[in-house]
Design an enzyme around this catalytic site. Structure first.
Site, PDB file in Angstrom:
ATOM      1  CB  SER A   1      -8.316   1.304   6.107  1.00 18.75           C
ATOM      2  OG  SER A   1      -9.010   2.505   6.316  1.00 18.75           O
TER       3      SER A   1
ATOM      4  CB  SER B   1      -7.743   4.087   3.173  1.00 23.71           C
ATOM      5  OG  SER B   1      -6.993   3.421   4.160  1.00 23.71           O
TER       6      SER B   1
ATOM      7  CE  LYS C   1      -3.766   2.065   2.742  1.00 19.31           C
ATOM      8  NZ  LYS C   1      -4.648   1.878   3.918  1.00 19.31           N
TER       9      LYS C   1
END
Lengths: 484, 487, 95
Positions: free
Chosen positions: B178, B154, B79
């Site tokens: 997330s 997210s 990420k």
């Protein structure tokens, strides 16, 4: 400006000291704290506030803060918390300073100063807390820019806050000197005001005598010597009193001291009513200190200045003033005691030499006791030669100067220059006879009753002997011969 | 042999060891899929093809000499919130559009040391603030199950890439859900470990007391393998816990007979979509069939968890993001008039709307006069919520429920109203507030879109969660379902 | 209770955020909604509850006082938008 009281008015002063703790590495990172490095060569990612980095606490700062707390009779918190103080300024890379707010590491301490009348006064220390220092800004030489050096960012500070117990500039300076001495005694800060490792801010307000409420206070900053602190505070007191007398109101603001003009000026609003939005720093956990830890630190406390001063008065029969000066630094006190330990003369004599000639020489060259060109044992050697009458006190000053210039120990200098005191009575007698013979006029005047002329005769004998004749014997022999 | 891209990490590891294919072949195959599919999904911010192939070659060589780590030659995605040395780390933001970190996050270091191959940095909600990856400066990510829908956020890029079989695994971060929420919406497995289990060093901070790094995979077994590498004490993170890391792959094969599963009374209420609720109940029935027992538990302060989160998280982020000021890195406004202009414009231009909104919310709740009513109050309610969990765990080993109230929503659906978006996190947030480990496991489809079963454990009980999930996955095949377009 | 323009301006200033007029209008609206939402907290019974700053009941670990970082200024300043002579530049600050 020697006035220490303003009649009809009471002055209320609170002091904040930021002492840089003398650790090797920073409070939350492993970068060096050494002074004077090239810009930004000692600012690691944590100090720069890079994305993703995190603070880890240096154990030495906990030890140093604990030591300080114990030295000022304070409570060392079993649990203290780091908090973020949020504001924007270029020398503050994270946009917040890690400090302590509601739960500081040290609280409710005290120290004692002597007030103007020689009485002991207790000054409360509200708290002392740990925080990180900010970087430095350079405003000159960069055109329309300012340059930021973050080497200093993250250096550990101990912020020491006094109760508003001080009542005059003199007291304020006495308190600050005491704090300064203590942190140096403890070895937790080098207290170098020029280099910024010991910074003082003063909160000053006035009120009419008898008034209950405190007046509005102004915060004075940029006070980097004890002399300036006293002048700045006195200026500010006068300014506030005049202002109130003229019907004005004191504004709560920060003022800078201008030493060239000897005045305080309002700072252009850097703060603009800052709301610091303190909250516990979520990247750090509460600092927990056990009883065992505190006791382990307590046994390492050195003899503190007050105790040492008292001991010097008691054990060495010194006056309080002299003892106070000798104990302003541990190094000086240790030096003095080393001299005392190596001589049979009274400690007072050693004190006179340390506070007199030695301090004079050090001051002239802007040196501290650590840079003394004469070791304690060598100074003791000099004192011993006076004590055993090898030389007179006057000659000793000469010897001292030679020793300071590196010409050797007292004995070496005395030998090399042939400065041994003349104590041979017959030798002195010979010279006395010569002086009497050479000065018939004064002799007659003396015999006629002008006793003061004894000084003249002694002077003449000393001149003939380059000051090396034993003064007591000279006096004796002269008296004997002249009173014949 | 199953197509390389369809295999799980565990299967690929076996294949590499057996010599069925090389790491370079595997990496190239996946890079080809990135090239083929990323336009549709927008799952990547940066693709590191050259570096990946170089690492893969290295891994193949290491395998020859038997010196490879436990993840030798296995491809993953990071990420874009994890700092990667020499490779851009954007955090989904214009503020860091060109930021190249000079250091690796601990998570990155550990996975690389174990031999993992990094295919690229995945797209995410800006500064991890969002539940749909719609706040990314680099455009939204699409859900492989339905390209008109969000993959969640997210960690949307990570979840989409894994679901689309572009990578077998991806790292993520979880502050309010997330990792788990996107896992639920994309039919993948997502685990957020206990707070302090995985180092936060190098993970760009959103809300420091809530953030945790975790992983998104297609099986519990894969998650166990990766978590074992990522977890562990890190001296550079003061909130990192010094506790030994078990081999999570060892106990996942054990039975869950006698496992006490808590069902939260407050979960199955009006806010939960009926079909989603049904899938979750079915999943719980499977657990029971494996010998688990269910117990009703109560988390009475559950409905306060979202407002609590939306005080604590913005407060911490408002402070964490103050370092983005255009001075030492990141976006800087052009020709600033003065210092104030430098700050205000650099930050005004560099941050997107949601980020600015959260910074302002955080600034507000910490400001003079409001601190007690909001921040302090929220920290008190947080303790009540944590205590609720503690009480529940006195009687159960695991709490099971829905991860999300419904399946994936359409892109653009909830962007206007912040509150509706925030309520997406209602089931997941409690675990962050209490620092508990939690995971989402695919448990079926609702209108052809996946939903997840949410499992929460007491502190440091990742083993129980993984075992429960793995045993569930021995009985079901929801985790092997693949969206049609990506088979 | 809705936030007013002055409040939002003040907050934006504290946070050093420049907002356009549209952004201000939107912020006032959305922030007011958020504040309404978080106002729910006032309903909670929290007398005597100790605030929870961390999910962990742990104490701060200490590290030894040792220098462990070297000078990497050049590498770090590659990311800096404006430097001169090793200093980070900002518009001149008058104190």
């Amino acid at each position: 400006m020697g006035i220490s009281s303003f009649s009809g008015w009471e002055v209320v002063i609170g002091l904040e000291v930021h002492a840089q703790l003398a650790t090797k590495a920073k409070i939350f990172s492993g970068a060096s704290t050494a002074y004077g490095a090239e810009p930004n060569t000692q600012a690691c990612l944590v100090d720069l506030g890079y994305p993703g980095v995190l603070p880890v606490l240096n154990e030495e700062v906990v030890r140093m803060a604990t030591l300080f707390g114990l030295a000022v009779n304070a409570t060392v918190a079993r649990r203290s918390v780091f908090a973020r103080k949020n504001y924007f300024y270029p020398d503050l890379p994270k946009g917040y300073q890690i400090s302590q707010y509601e739960l500081p590491i040290v609280e409710h301490g005290e120290l004692f100063i002597t007030d103007g009348d020689g009485n002991e006064r207790r000054i409360g220390i509200t708290r002392a807390h740990l925080e990180e220092d900010a970087g430095k800004s350079i405003h000159e030489g960069l055109g329309a820019s300012s340059g930021i050096d973050l080497n200093r960012a993250g250096t550990p500070l101990l912020e020491i806050v006094s109760e508003p117990d001080l009542r005059s500039a003199k007291e304020a300076v006495a308190y600050l000197r005491k704090i300064h001495t203590i942190v140096r005694y403890l070895g937790i800060s080098d207290g170098n005001m020029q280099e910024g490792s010991f910074r003082c801010d003063a909160n000053v307000s006035v009120r009419r005598l008898g008034q209950k409420e405190l007046g509005t206070r102004a915060e004075l900053k940029n006070l980097n010597s004890f002399r300036f602190i006293e002048k700045a505070i006195n200026f500010e007191i006068e300014r506030q009193i005049e202002l109130i007398k003229d019907g004005g109101e004191v504004v709560q603001e920060t003022r800078l001291y201008d030493s060239d003009k000897d005045e305080t000026r309002s700072m252009r609003s850097k703060e603009e009513a800052n709301d610091y939005r303190y909250f516990p720093d979520p990247d750090l956990l509460p600092v927990e200190i056990s009883e065992e830890y505190i006791e382990a630190i307590r046994v390492t406390l050195p003899e503190l200045p007050d105790a040492k001063q008292q001991r010097f008065v008691n054990d060495y029969d010194l006056k309080s003033d002299a003892a106070a000066i000798l104990t302003t630094s541990r190094a000086l006190a240790d030096y003095f005691e080393a001299v005392v330990g190596a001589t049979d003369a009274r400690a007072q004599v050693a004190a006179n030499w340390v506070l007199g000639e030695l301090s004079g020489a050090l001051n002239r060259e802007n040196k501290g006791i650590g840079d003394s060109r004469i070791a304690a044992t060598d100074l003791a050697g000099l004192v011993n030669r006076i004590h055993d009458h090898t030389i007179s006190g006057k000659i000793a000053k000469q010897v001292f100067e030679a020793m300071w210039e590196g010409e050797g120990t007292a004995d070496e200098v005395i030998e090399a220059k042939g400065l041994e005191q003349i104590t041979d009575s017959s030798a002195i007698e010979t010279i006395v006879d010569r002086v009497i013979a050479a000065n018939p006029g004064p002799v007659e005047e003396y015999k006629a009753g002008k006793d003061k002329l004894m000084g003249f005769f002694v002077g003449q004998v000393m001149k003939e002997t380059q000051g090396q004749a034993n003064p007591e014997q000279v006096n004796q022999i002269l008296k004997a011969k002249l009173n014949d | 042999m199953t197509e390389l891209h369809s295999q799980t990490l565990t299967e690929l590891a076996i294949g590499l060891e057996s010599g069925d294919f090389t790491s370079v072949e595997l990496t190239q195959a996946l890079l080809d899929r990135v090239a083929e599919h990323n336009d549709k999904l927008n799952a990547f911010v940066t693709i590191t093809a050259d570096e990946a192939l170089a690492t893969a070659a290295h891994a193949d060589a290491a395998r020859e000499t038997g010196s490879g780590g436990v993840l030798n030659g296995l491809p993953i995605i990071h990420k874009d919130i994890f700092c990667t040395r020499g490779i851009r780390t954007t955090c989904g933001s214009k503020m860091l559009e060109n930021f190249v970190s000079p250091y690796d996050a601990t998570v990155v270091e550990k996975l690389s040391a174990a031999g993992a191959v990094v295919l690229g940095k995945s797209n995410m909600d800006e500064f991890a603030m969002g539940s749909s990856t719609e706040t990314s400066y680099f455009g939204p990510v699409r859900n492989p199950w339905n390209l008109d829908c969000t993959p969640g956020g997210s960690s949307g890029g990570s979840s989409a890439a894994v679901a689309a079989r572009i990578a077998p695994a991806a790292t993520g971060t979880d502050t309010g859900g997330s990792i788990r929420q996107p896992a639920s919406l994309t039919g993948t497995v997502g685990i957020k470990p206990t707070y302090g289990r995985v180092s936060r060093y190098g993970m760009i901070a959103f809300a420091s007391s809530l953030d945790q790094a975790g992983v998104i995979t297609r099986s519990a077994e894969d998650a166990a393998r990766l978590l074992g590498v990522m977890a562990g004490f890190d001296a550079r993170d003061s909130t990192s816990i010094d506790q030994p890391v078990p081999d999570y792959t060892l106990s996942i094969g054990d039975s869950i007979k006698g496992l006490r599963v808590g069902i939260v009374r407050e979960h199955f209420d009006a806010g939960l979509d009926q079909q989603t609720g049904a899938r979750v109940k079915e999943a719980i029935a499977v657990l029971e069939s494996l010998g688990a027992t269910t117990v009703e538990v109560s988390l009475p302060n559950l409905d306060l968890s979202v407002p609590t989160y939306y005080v604590v998280a913005p407060a911490e982020c408002s402070s964490n993001l103050s370092r983005f000021d255009g001075v030492r890195f990141g976006h800087r406004a052009e020709d600033p008039e003065d210092l104030l202009d430098l700050y205000c414009r650099s930050r005004g231009e560099g941050f997107g709307d949601e980020v600015k909104r959260r910074i302002m919310t955080g600034t507000y709740v910490l400001s003079a006069g409001y601190y007690d009513a909001y921040y302090l109050k929220a920290q008190q309610v947080r303790r009540l919520i944590a205590d609720d969990f503690k009480k529940a765990f006195a009687n159960v080993d695991v709490i099971a429920g829905p991860t999300t109230p419904s399946p994936a929503f359409k892109l653009g659906d909830k962007v206007d109203d912040p509150i509706t978006m925030y309520l997406n996190d209602i089931y997941t947030i409690g675990a962050n507030l209490a620092g508990l480990p939690a995971m989402s496991v695919p448990c079926g489809l609702v209108d052809d879109l996946p939903v997840g079963l949410h499992l929460v454990g007491a502190h440091f009980t990742e083993e129980i969660l993984l075992r429960c999930a793995h045993q569930y996955q021995q009985q079901t095949d929801f985790h092997t379902a693949c969206p049609e377009a990506f088979k | 209770m809705p936030l007013d323009k002055d409040q939002v301006h003040h907050i934006a200033m504290l946070a050093r955020l420049k907002l356009s007029d549209e952004e201000y209008a939107e912020s006032i609206e959305k922030l007011s909604k958020i504040v309404d939402f978080i106002d729910q907290l006032s309903q909670a019974q929290t007398d005597g509850v100790v605030p929870m700053a961390h999910p962990l009941d742990a104490a701060q670990r200490l590290r030894p006082d040792a220098i462990s970082e070297i000078d990497e200024r050049d590498a770090y300043q590659e990311n800096a938008p404006a430097v001169s002579g090793g200093l980070y530049l900002v518009p001149k600050v008058i104190e």
